[in-house]
Design a protein around this motif. Structure first.
Motif, mmCIF file in Angstrom:
data_model
loop_
_atom_site.group_PDB
_atom_site.id
_atom_site.type_symbol
_atom_site.label_atom_id
_atom_site.label_comp_id
_atom_site.label_asym_id
_atom_site.label_seq_id
_atom_site.Cartn_x
_atom_site.Cartn_y
_atom_site.Cartn_z
ATOM 1 N N GLY A 54 0.706 -1.151 -0.037
ATOM 2 C CA GLY A 54 0.069 -0.041 0.020
ATOM 3 C C GLY A 54 0.832 1.201 0.037
ATOM 4 N N GLU A 55 0.375 2.264 -0.853
ATOM 5 C CA GLU A 55 1.249 3.612 -1.131
ATOM 6 C C GLU A 55 0.430 4.393 0.111
ATOM 7 N N ASN A 56 1.077 4.996 1.128
ATOM 8 C CA ASN A 56 0.175 5.854 1.709
ATOM 9 C C ASN A 56 1.352 6.449 2.949
ATOM 10 N N PRO A 57 0.987 7.433 3.499
ATOM 11 C CA PRO A 57 2.110 8.049 4.414
ATOM 12 C C PRO A 57 2.492 7.240 5.490
ATOM 13 N N TYR A 58 1.660 6.250 6.054
ATOM 14 C CA TYR A 58 1.920 5.344 7.109
ATOM 15 C C TYR A 58 3.001 4.538 6.705
ATOM 16 N N ASN A 59 2.587 3.827 5.485
ATOM 17 C CA ASN A 59 3.545 2.911 4.993
ATOM 18 C C ASN A 59 5.038 3.482 4.739
ATOM 19 N N GLN A 60 4.959 4.716 4.013
ATOM 20 C CA GLN A 60 6.190 5.120 3.733
ATOM 21 C C GLN A 60 6.937 5.513 5.233
#
Ligand code: SF4
Length: 237
Positions: free
Chosen positions: A148-154
């Motif tokens: 998943g690409e989202n700020p949390y995973n980054q």
């Protein structure tokens, strides 16, 4: 489940808010339950978790030791790694864990945990586990899965890189599901069609794992008052 008390306040926590008031499970009663269960069933896995289980390291080690003595092959602990900022205390707990029969530690580190849990003591704890020869894996929570690409995973990927110098592998981790605090804080990330059940839910007519709650409750009975075999015998699903 050793305790529902926790040092974290994670947005994704399926258990919801922790009020900090929870106590510790009665380790003697759980030890008895583990030994009784192992006498009647081929138990393949024993896991200690919380809340933050290592707020009560003596209880954790007593329970795990009982499982190891009974020959359970997988003896695991899930922890956020933050139970103290004191290096001497962390050292002492990892020494204790080394004698508990543990076969593996899953260390919960990710964007959610590290919003409220400092990385310094967690990294020291991880380094000490390695020094004691205890197998440890990082176990991150992913939002929408690892891809998943989202700020949390980054942010989670960046936190995992902080452990590269220790050579600790990253396990599968888990995917955040809509329960507890996750519904409140991360609701926008879930589709309305997402199931509200937990991936850990079991078919009540085909129980493969049991969880003893911090108050001793399990499957409608309580190990403080009765034997686990009587509870299992009575359980109808
Ligand atoms: S996810 Fe784990 S560490 Fe975070 S608040 Fe919940 S029990 Fe505590």
């Amino acid at each position: 489940m050793v305790t529902d008390r926790c040092t974290g306040r994670c947005k994704h926590c399926s258990q919801g808010e922790h009020d900090g008031a929870g106590g510790c499970v009665d380790a003697e009663a759980v030890e008895r339950a583990v030994r009784e269960a192992c006498g009647a069933f081929k138990i393949t896995s024993l896991m200690a978790f919380g809340g933050e289980a290592l707020l009560y390291p003596e209880a954790v080690c007593r329970i795990l030791r009982a499982g190891a003595d009974c020959g359970i092959p997988r003896i695991e602990l899930i922890t956020n790694g933050f139970f103290s900022r004191n290096a001497d205390k962390i050292y002492a707990v990892t020494r204790m864990l080394a004698g508990s029969g543990l076969t593996g530690v899953l260390l919960s580190v990710d964007a959610f945990h590290q919003e409220t849990i400092p990385l310094g003591p967690v990294k020291y704890f991880a380094r000490r586990l390695c020094a004691e020869g205890i197998p440890v894996k990082l176990s991150p929570a992913w939002l929408g899965g690892p891809e998943g690409e989202n700020p949390y995973n980054q942010r989670t990927r960046a936190i995992l890189r902080e452990f590269e110098d220790l050579g600790i592998p990253t396990g599968e981790g888990n995917t955040v599901f809509p329960a507890g605090s996750a519904v409140r804080y991360l609701g926008d990330y879930f589709s309305p069609a997402a199931p509200l059940s937990s991936p850990y839910d079991q078919d009540p007519r085909d129980i493969r794992a049991v969880t003893i709650s911090p108050d001793g409750a399990v499957l409608g009975g309580n190990v403080l008052r009765e034997g686990i075999l009587d509870i299992l015998e009575r359980y109808k699903g």
